[in-house]
Design an enzyme around this catalytic site. Structure first.
Site, PDB file in Angstrom:
ATOM      1  N   MET A 191     -35.548 -88.770 108.940  1.00 30.15           N
ATOM      2  CA  MET A 191     -35.428 -88.080 107.659  1.00 30.15           C
ATOM      3  C   MET A 191     -36.045 -86.675 107.690  1.00 30.15           C
ATOM      4  O   MET A 191     -36.833 -86.361 108.582  1.00 30.15           O
ATOM      5  CB  MET A 191     -36.091 -88.901 106.559  1.00 30.15           C
ATOM      6  CG  MET A 191     -35.428 -90.242 106.293  1.00 30.15           C
ATOM      7  SD  MET A 191     -36.264 -91.201 105.001  1.00 30.15           S
ATOM      8  CE  MET A 191     -35.807 -90.265 103.538  1.00 30.15           C
ATOM      9  N   HIS A 192     -35.681 -85.873 106.697  1.00 35.04           N
ATOM     10  CA  HIS A 192     -36.368 -84.637 106.314  1.00 35.04           C
ATOM     11  C   HIS A 192     -36.153 -83.442 107.244  1.00 35.04           C
ATOM     12  O   HIS A 192     -36.459 -82.317 106.865  1.00 35.04           O
ATOM     13  CB  HIS A 192     -37.878 -84.850 106.185  1.00 35.04           C
ATOM     14  CG  HIS A 192     -38.297 -86.035 105.383  1.00 35.04           C
ATOM     15  ND1 HIS A 192     -37.889 -86.240 104.079  1.00 35.04           N
ATOM     16  CD2 HIS A 192     -39.083 -87.096 105.699  1.00 35.04           C
ATOM     17  CE1 HIS A 192     -38.422 -87.359 103.635  1.00 35.04           C
ATOM     18  NE2 HIS A 192     -39.135 -87.906 104.583  1.00 35.04           N
ATOM     19  N   ASP A 216     -33.145 -93.261 108.087  1.00 26.03           N
ATOM     20  CA  ASP A 216     -33.591 -94.347 108.961  1.00 26.03           C
ATOM     21  C   ASP A 216     -34.242 -95.492 108.190  1.00 26.03           C
ATOM     22  O   ASP A 216     -34.003 -96.671 108.492  1.00 26.03           O
ATOM     23  CB  ASP A 216     -34.518 -93.836 110.071  1.00 26.03           C
ATOM     24  CG  ASP A 216     -35.686 -93.004 109.568  1.00 26.03           C
ATOM     25  OD1 ASP A 216     -35.889 -92.893 108.336  1.00 26.03           O
ATOM     26  OD2 ASP A 216     -36.409 -92.448 110.416  1.00 26.03           O
TER      27      ASP A 216
END
Length: 498
Positions: A81-82, A240
């Protein structure tokens, strides 16, 4: 027989799984890639490395596949992520991706709070401004690399970039978009209000899709490079943690899971987008359409155990490290460990706090210390559980995955500290199995995520709380919860010497 591919773009490697329409994993391959740490706190990767790793892993699977490649009818993804990937006007990558574990953006987080307002940010995005999220990274590039920022016409996250390369379409899937600090969770759309407050053009945000959205088929170039058929359909995929939840059967109300890897996560399914946790836990869109999940994070979960082993028992295996801990009573004879090695996320969001052993005396052996580390990690995850329960959630059953599910003693400890039944999976594959399940649902090979769970997720051993241990841990946990406040100022004072 029809098949699907699930691709998990992790921080250190890509893992690709081949699943048949009956929900069985029939092959898998992985490929590692580099992390780049140019300065302290920096963590970057080259997006092309993800593409190269995926290409190699698919080639490996196709090389062993005895049927027509056209029988692989769908592909979906799980992704770290991110991470920020900036694209220019022709879709080329402008600079290396800034990852989730990059911590250079403290000043930008403060800027977001000042410009949006802490309470307003929570009301819109359901999450506080933390260094790991994507918006602070965008603002960092705007401030420190204006020449790159001015080139940027769109941004995507890791798995969305890979999907773009495979299909030629720039889009962002919602469970990942929820971790950018730019998504209005209740409206399920980009927040013009947040973007305008921080000086970001909302056109930088790509079109939104769901996890099971059919994006299209493979480009001729990617199909040729991997050996897949050009008719293979591609689906949105998920973050995820969302995919890990899908792969663990967390697709309906009253379902929760704990995942203990390098970091630790305690996650619970939510049907509605408007519960108020006051920003104490993360609140994200699920890969299941029109559903959500709440999640607390322990930054150094398995990392604490690895650190202890490398520091005090480097030549031992993990089995040797934990030998004798089963003889140590609950509570480790008055020894407590807080797993704040790199700061903490839930419930404190404190980058300065550090770990402690409390209560050391001459009666303690290495087994006591090792057990205290396991207990401290689990107490930290209980912090999240207490937030959930305080909100009215009844959590009596928890599925455990990751490294923490490999040791029966630790599974029993989770049952005792959480005072909940702990279930181990028979066929744990991590987020990649969730990616496969998304492709099954998207392609219509199964009718729903519930049906996918019935096909793909098999429960194993169950660990039931032992009343005597529950009573002890309830008392020890009361002491554990006091350590943060008592050591906070001490760690702030020590920061100058680190």
């Amino acid at each position: 027989m029809k098949y699907v591919l699930g691709i998990d773009i992790g921080t250190s490697a890509v893992k690709t799984c081949l699943m048949n329409e009956q929900g069985q994993i029939v092959d898998e391959a992985s490929c590692t890639y580099r992390l780049y740490h140019e300065k302290s706190g920096y963590s970057e990767q080259k997006p092309q490395d993800w593409v190269d790793g995926i290409t190699v892993s698919i080639q490996e699977i196709i090389g062993r596949f005895s049927e027509d490649a056209a029988n692989i009818v769908g592909i979906s993804y799980s992704g770290q992520m991110h991470g920020l990937v900036l694209l220019d006007e022709v879709g080329e990558v402008i600079r290396p991706a800034i990852l989730w574990n990059d911590t250079r953006t403290t000043a930008q987080c403060e800027q977001i709070v000042a410009q949006v307002g802490k309470e307003r940010l929570l009301a819109i995005t359901k999450n506080p401004a933390l260094e790991g999220f994507t918006l602070p990274k965008i603002l960092w590039v705007k401030e420190h690399e204006p020449e790159n920022f001015v080139k940027a016409k769109s941004f995507v996250l890791p798995k969305d970039y890979v999907r773009y390369v495979m299909t030629g379409k720039v889009q962002m899937e919602r469970s990942d978009a929820a971790g950018t600090l730019l998504l209005d969770i209740e409206r399920n759309d980009w927040s013009t209000e947040v973007a305008e407050a921080v000086g970001i053009d909302i056109t930088l945000c790509p079109p939104l899709i769901d996890a099971t959205t059919e994006v299209g088929t493979l480009t001729e170039a990617f199909a040729t490079a991997t050996g897949l058929a050009i008719t293979t359909k591609v689906y949105g995929g998920g973050a995820d943690n969302a995919c890990g939840a899908v792969g663990s059967g967390i697709v309906a109300t009253n379902k929760s899971m704990v995942s203990i890897g390098t970091s630790g996560v305690l996650l619970s399914f939510e049907q509605v987008p408007d519960k108020d946790f006051g920003g104490k836990v993360h609140y994200f869109n699920h890969a299941v359409t029109d559903a959500y999940y709440t999640m607390g994070v322990t930054l150094s979960a398995g990392h604490s155990l690895s650190w202890f082993k490398e520091t005090f028992a480097k030549d031992s295996s993990f089995d040797e490290l934990l030998a004798g801990t089963e003889e140590v009573a609950a509570g480790s004879n008055g020894l407590l460990f807080t797993p704040y090695l790199v700061g903490e996320r839930t419930p404190y969001a404190d980058s300065t706090i550090r770990a402690s052993f409390i209560g050391i005396d001459t009666a303690h052996t290495r087994a006591h210390f090792a057990k205290a580390v396991l207990e401290g990690i689990t107490f930290s995850l209980r912090d999240t559980l207490e937030i959930f329960r305080a909100s009215g959630k009844e959590i009596q059953d928890i599925i455990s995955i990751g490294g923490g599910a490999k040791n029966p003693q630790w599974l029993q400890m989770q049952a005792d500290i959480f005072n909940a039944k702990i279930y181990k999976l028979q066929n744990e594959q991590g987020p990649s199995i969730g990616a496969c399940m998304i492709a099954l649902v998207g392609s219509g090979l199964v009718a729903s995520f519930e049906e996918a769970v019935d096909k793909c997720v098999a429960m194993g051993e169950v660990f039931v709380p032992i009343a005597e241990n529950v009573a002890v841990y309830n008392e020890v946990y009361k002491v554990y919860t006091q350590i943060y406040e008592h050591t906070k100022s001490l760690n702030e004072a020590l920061q100058a010497f680190r």
